[in-house]
Design a protein around this motif. Structure first.
Motif, PDB file in Angstrom:
ATOM      1  N   TRP A 297     134.934 -46.322  71.123  1.00 12.26           N
ATOM      2  CA  TRP A 297     133.584 -46.678  71.570  1.00 12.26           C
ATOM      3  C   TRP A 297     132.570 -46.347  70.485  1.00 12.26           C
ATOM      4  O   TRP A 297     131.659 -47.114  70.196  1.00 12.26           O
ATOM      5  CB  TRP A 297     133.214 -45.920  72.850  1.00 12.26           C
ATOM      6  N   ARG A 298     132.763 -45.186  69.865  1.00 17.16           N
ATOM      7  CA  ARG A 298     131.849 -44.715  68.821  1.00 17.16           C
ATOM      8  C   ARG A 298     131.870 -45.632  67.615  1.00 17.16           C
ATOM      9  O   ARG A 298     130.856 -45.886  66.970  1.00 17.16           O
ATOM     10  CB  ARG A 298     132.303 -43.314  68.385  1.00 17.16           C
ATOM     11  N   GLN A 299     133.072 -46.098  67.292  1.00 14.80           N
ATOM     12  CA  GLN A 299     133.259 -46.964  66.118  1.00 14.80           C
ATOM     13  C   GLN A 299     132.547 -48.297  66.313  1.00 14.80           C
ATOM     14  O   GLN A 299     131.964 -48.845  65.392  1.00 14.80           O
ATOM     15  CB  GLN A 299     134.763 -47.210  65.965  1.00 14.80           C
ATOM     16  N   CYS A 300     132.614 -48.823  67.539  1.00 11.06           N
ATOM     17  CA  CYS A 300     132.100 -50.171  67.814  1.00 11.06           C
ATOM     18  C   CYS A 300     130.625 -50.188  68.163  1.00 11.06           C
ATOM     19  O   CYS A 300     129.934 -51.155  67.873  1.00 11.06           O
ATOM     20  CB  CYS A 300     132.847 -50.774  68.995  1.00 11.06           C
ATOM     21  N   GLN A 301     130.174 -49.180  68.871  1.00  5.31           N
ATOM     22  CA  GLN A 301     128.825 -49.199  69.419  1.00  5.31           C
ATOM     23  C   GLN A 301     128.190 -47.817  69.242  1.00  5.31           C
ATOM     24  O   GLN A 301     128.861 -46.886  68.809  1.00  5.31           O
ATOM     25  CB  GLN A 301     128.864 -49.566  70.916  1.00  5.31           C
ATOM     26  N   HIS A 302     126.933 -47.692  69.625  1.00  6.03           N
ATOM     27  CA  HIS A 302     126.226 -46.410  69.437  1.00  6.03           C
ATOM     28  C   HIS A 302     126.442 -45.515  70.656  1.00  6.03           C
ATOM     29  O   HIS A 302     125.942 -45.812  71.735  1.00  6.03           O
ATOM     30  CB  HIS A 302     124.731 -46.683  69.228  1.00  6.03           C
ATOM     31  N   LEU A 303     127.198 -44.443  70.464  1.00  5.28           N
ATOM     32  CA  LEU A 303     127.539 -43.549  71.576  1.00  5.28           C
ATOM     33  C   LEU A 303     126.974 -42.159  71.328  1.00  5.28           C
ATOM     34  O   LEU A 303     127.208 -41.556  70.286  1.00  5.28           O
ATOM     35  CB  LEU A 303     129.064 -43.451  71.724  1.00  5.28           C
ATOM     36  N   ILE A 304     126.203 -41.657  72.305  1.00  9.74           N
ATOM     37  CA  ILE A 304     125.739 -40.270  72.290  1.00  9.74           C
ATOM     38  C   ILE A 304     126.424 -39.567  73.461  1.00  9.74           C
ATOM     39  O   ILE A 304     126.325 -40.017  74.605  1.00  9.74           O
ATOM     40  CB  ILE A 304     124.206 -40.189  72.493  1.00  9.74           C
ATOM     41  N   THR A 305     127.159 -38.488  73.174  1.00 10.82           N
ATOM     42  CA  THR A 305     127.732 -37.697  74.261  1.00 10.82           C
ATOM     43  C   THR A 305     127.041 -36.339  74.242  1.00 10.82           C
ATOM     44  O   THR A 305     126.817 -35.758  73.184  1.00 10.82           O
ATOM     45  CB  THR A 305     129.259 -37.520  74.083  1.00 10.82           C
ATOM     46  N   THR A 306     126.718 -35.859  75.429  1.00 10.52           N
ATOM     47  CA  THR A 306     125.945 -34.613  75.506  1.00 10.52           C
ATOM     48  C   THR A 306     126.489 -33.708  76.607  1.00 10.52           C
ATOM     49  O   THR A 306     127.046 -34.186  77.605  1.00 10.52           O
ATOM     50  CB  THR A 306     124.438 -34.928  75.713  1.00 10.52           C
ATOM     51  N   LEU A 307     126.363 -32.405  76.406  1.00 11.50           N
ATOM     52  CA  LEU A 307     126.836 -31.415  77.370  1.00 11.50           C
ATOM     53  C   LEU A 307     125.646 -30.653  77.938  1.00 11.50           C
ATOM     54  O   LEU A 307     124.730 -30.292  77.197  1.00 11.50           O
ATOM     55  CB  LEU A 307     127.779 -30.413  76.694  1.00 11.50           C
ATOM     56  N   ASP A 308     125.660 -30.423  79.257  1.00 10.68           N
ATOM     57  CA  ASP A 308     124.604 -29.595  79.864  1.00 10.68           C
ATOM     58  C   ASP A 308     124.715 -28.157  79.368  1.00 10.68           C
ATOM     59  O   ASP A 308     123.717 -27.466  79.196  1.00 10.68           O
ATOM     60  CB  ASP A 308     124.732 -29.582  81.396  1.00 10.68           C
ATOM     61  N   GLN A 309     125.972 -27.700  79.181  1.00 11.14           N
ATOM     62  CA  GLN A 309     126.190 -26.319  78.731  1.00 11.14           C
ATOM     63  C   GLN A 309     127.169 -26.350  77.571  1.00 11.14           C
ATOM     64  O   GLN A 309     128.115 -27.136  77.572  1.00 11.14           O
ATOM     65  CB  GLN A 309     126.847 -25.475  79.846  1.00 11.14           C
ATOM     66  N   GLY A 310     126.963 -25.457  76.605  1.00 13.42           N
ATOM     67  CA  GLY A 310     127.927 -25.381  75.507  1.00 13.42           C
ATOM     68  C   GLY A 310     127.238 -25.478  74.165  1.00 13.42           C
ATOM     69  O   GLY A 310     126.015 -25.481  74.065  1.00 13.42           O
ATOM     70  N   GLU A 311     128.055 -25.611  73.143  1.00 16.55           N
ATOM     71  CA  GLU A 311     127.561 -25.662  71.769  1.00 16.55           C
ATOM     72  C   GLU A 311     127.582 -27.102  71.273  1.00 16.55           C
ATOM     73  O   GLU A 311     128.510 -27.846  71.565  1.00 16.55           O
ATOM     74  CB  GLU A 311     128.482 -24.836  70.860  1.00 16.55           C
ATOM     75  N   ALA A 312     126.583 -27.464  70.484  1.00 20.34           N
ATOM     76  CA  ALA A 312     126.613 -28.782  69.837  1.00 20.34           C
ATOM     77  C   ALA A 312     127.678 -28.760  68.740  1.00 20.34           C
ATOM     78  O   ALA A 312     127.937 -27.728  68.137  1.00 20.34           O
ATOM     79  CB  ALA A 312     125.246 -29.092  69.243  1.00 20.34           C
ATOM     80  N   ASN A 313     128.329 -29.908  68.520  1.00 23.55           N
ATOM     81  CA  ASN A 313     129.279 -30.040  67.404  1.00 23.55           C
ATOM     82  C   ASN A 313     129.248 -31.495  66.924  1.00 23.55           C
ATOM     83  O   ASN A 313     128.341 -32.239  67.294  1.00 23.55           O
ATOM     84  CB  ASN A 313     130.687 -29.598  67.826  1.00 23.55           C
ATOM     85  N   ASP A 314     130.228 -31.897  66.133  1.00 16.24           N
ATOM     86  CA  ASP A 314     130.235 -33.270  65.594  1.00 16.24           C
ATOM     87  C   ASP A 314     130.250 -34.309  66.706  1.00 16.24           C
ATOM     88  O   ASP A 314     129.737 -35.406  66.551  1.00 16.24           O
ATOM     89  CB  ASP A 314     131.480 -33.494  64.717  1.00 16.24           C
ATOM     90  N   GLU A 315     130.897 -33.960  67.798  1.00 17.40           N
ATOM     91  CA  GLU A 315     131.087 -34.932  68.879  1.00 17.40           C
ATOM     92  C   GLU A 315     129.956 -34.889  69.899  1.00 17.40           C
ATOM     93  O   GLU A 315     129.542 -35.919  70.422  1.00 17.40           O
ATOM     94  CB  GLU A 315     132.390 -34.578  69.612  1.00 17.40           C
ATOM     95  N   PHE A 316     129.493 -33.679  70.223  1.00 16.14           N
ATOM     96  CA  PHE A 316     128.593 -33.522  71.366  1.00 16.14           C
ATOM     97  C   PHE A 316     127.234 -32.951  70.985  1.00 16.14           C
ATOM     98  O   PHE A 316     127.146 -32.007  70.209  1.00 16.14           O
ATOM     99  CB  PHE A 316     129.228 -32.598  72.419  1.00 16.14           C
ATOM    100  N   GLU A 317     126.199 -33.557  71.570  1.00 13.84           N
ATOM    101  CA  GLU A 317     124.867 -32.961  71.548  1.00 13.84           C
ATOM    102  C   GLU A 317     124.805 -31.986  72.740  1.00 13.84           C
ATOM    103  O   GLU A 317     125.738 -31.914  73.534  1.00 13.84           O
ATOM    104  CB  GLU A 317     123.808 -34.055  71.769  1.00 13.84           C
ATOM    105  N   VAL A 318     123.680 -31.302  72.876  1.00 17.59           N
ATOM    106  CA  VAL A 318     123.500 -30.443  74.047  1.00 17.59           C
ATOM    107  C   VAL A 318     122.215 -30.878  74.757  1.00 17.59           C
ATOM    108  O   VAL A 318     121.271 -31.351  74.118  1.00 17.59           O
ATOM    109  CB  VAL A 318     123.413 -28.959  73.625  1.00 17.59           C
ATOM    110  N   GLY A 319     122.213 -30.760  76.093  1.00 23.07           N
ATOM    111  CA  GLY A 319     121.018 -31.109  76.868  1.00 23.07           C
ATOM    112  C   GLY A 319     121.310 -32.226  77.840  1.00 23.07           C
ATOM    113  O   GLY A 319     122.301 -32.939  77.714  1.00 23.07           O
ATOM    114  N   VAL A 320     120.437 -32.379  78.829  1.00 21.24           N
ATOM    115  CA  VAL A 320     120.642 -33.443  79.828  1.00 21.24           C
ATOM    116  C   VAL A 320     120.393 -34.807  79.185  1.00 21.24           C
ATOM    117  O   VAL A 320     119.748 -34.900  78.130  1.00 21.24           O
ATOM    118  CB  VAL A 320     119.731 -33.243  81.061  1.00 21.24           C
TER     119      VAL A 320
END
Length: 273
Positions: A164-187
């Motif tokens: 999905w990331r390769q083909c289109q613009h994907l933002i994945t986010t976690l309500d709790q946890g640390e940001a990393n290459d894959e995930f942002e943090v926040g609602v």
């Protein structure tokens, strides 16, 4: 069993479930598994089926994806029916009736820029839609997705995300946890300013998740300049009997199971809790 005998029941009585074998089970999290079940009926993405077990009860489950002869159902282990489903194995039967409700009007997204904002198990009802446009990117101008999860342990469809990331613009986010290459943090609403809203006239947005998330995400999109006619909401959490009999899903004048669960926001505005 003679063919006519079976058919007259399965088609005439929408309250009569039929048995279908489980083809595969994928365990995404401890409590959220995908059941791939055989089917012999037409389905559209965004519709739902009633899944039941004799002597236990029934539960409405959104169609998260489908093929010619199978249907994918993301099932969350939260009650007596789903608890029993989690005891089943590949080859066992589950009972389904349906398919019910209105799905996504996929053609009306063609030639538009598509925005999908989904939270938690709300990602399941849009999973097939995402796959559809990842596999047929020429049908749309582009797709931005913001998918939010509680934490790392709650992430669904992790294996599909690189594609999905390769083909289109994907933002994945976690309500709790640390940001990393894959995930942002926040609602999810905290990331709406990262969407491509350069062609507002040709943009359509879909929002799925808990009612409070739908409310704030829609507000944020309206503030960004989208109209109510360009926003679609999925009230899939409201389902109960599927045929407008039990009243559980009634919101205002509408029965979500018959008139929805997918609504254009200008028709669903007054349904918000």
């Amino acid at each position: 069993m003679p063919k006519h005998h079976h058919d007259c029941h399965s088609h005439d009585n929408i309250l009569m479930p039929n048995a279908y074998p489980i083809l595969d089970i994928i365990k995404y999290t401890d409590n959220e598994w995908n059941f791939r079940v055989a089917k012999n009926f037409e389905t559209k993405l965004g519709q739902f089926v009633e899944v039941s077990l004799p002597m236990v009860g029934e539960a409405p489950i959104s169609v998260s994806d489908c093929g010619d002869n199978y249907i994918d159902l993301l099932i969350r282990n939260v009650g007596k029916v789903t608890q029993q489903l989690f005891q089943l194995k590949i080859g066992d039967n589950i009972w389904m009736r349906g398919v019910h409700g209105n799905g996504y009007p996929i053609e009306s997204y063609h030639d538009n820029h598509l925005i999908i904002i989904a939270g938690g198990t709300g990602v399941a009802p849009v999973k097939g839609l995402i796959r559809h446009f990842v596999e047929a990117p020429e049908k749309i101008k582009g797709m931005d997705m913001i998918l939010g999860f509680k934490n790392q342990d709650a992430v669904l469809y992790r294996d599909e995300m690189p594609q999905w990331r390769q083909c289109q613009h994907l933002i994945t986010t976690l309500d709790q946890g640390e940001a990393n290459d894959e995930f942002e943090v926040g609602v999810v609403t905290e990331h709406i300013d990262k969407l491509d809203l350069s062609d507002l006239a040709n943009t359509q947005a879909i929002v799925v998740g808990p009612p409070i998330m739908i409310k704030f995400a829609v507000q944020a999109l309206l503030q960004q300049g989208l109209t109510k006619q360009q926003i679609w909401v999925d009230y899939e959490r409201r389902m109960a009997c599927a045929v407008g009999k039990c009243g559980h899903c009634r919101m205002g004048e509408k029965y979500v199971c018959i008139d929805g669960p997918v609504f254009r926001f200008d028709e669903a505005e007054y349904l918000i809790d």
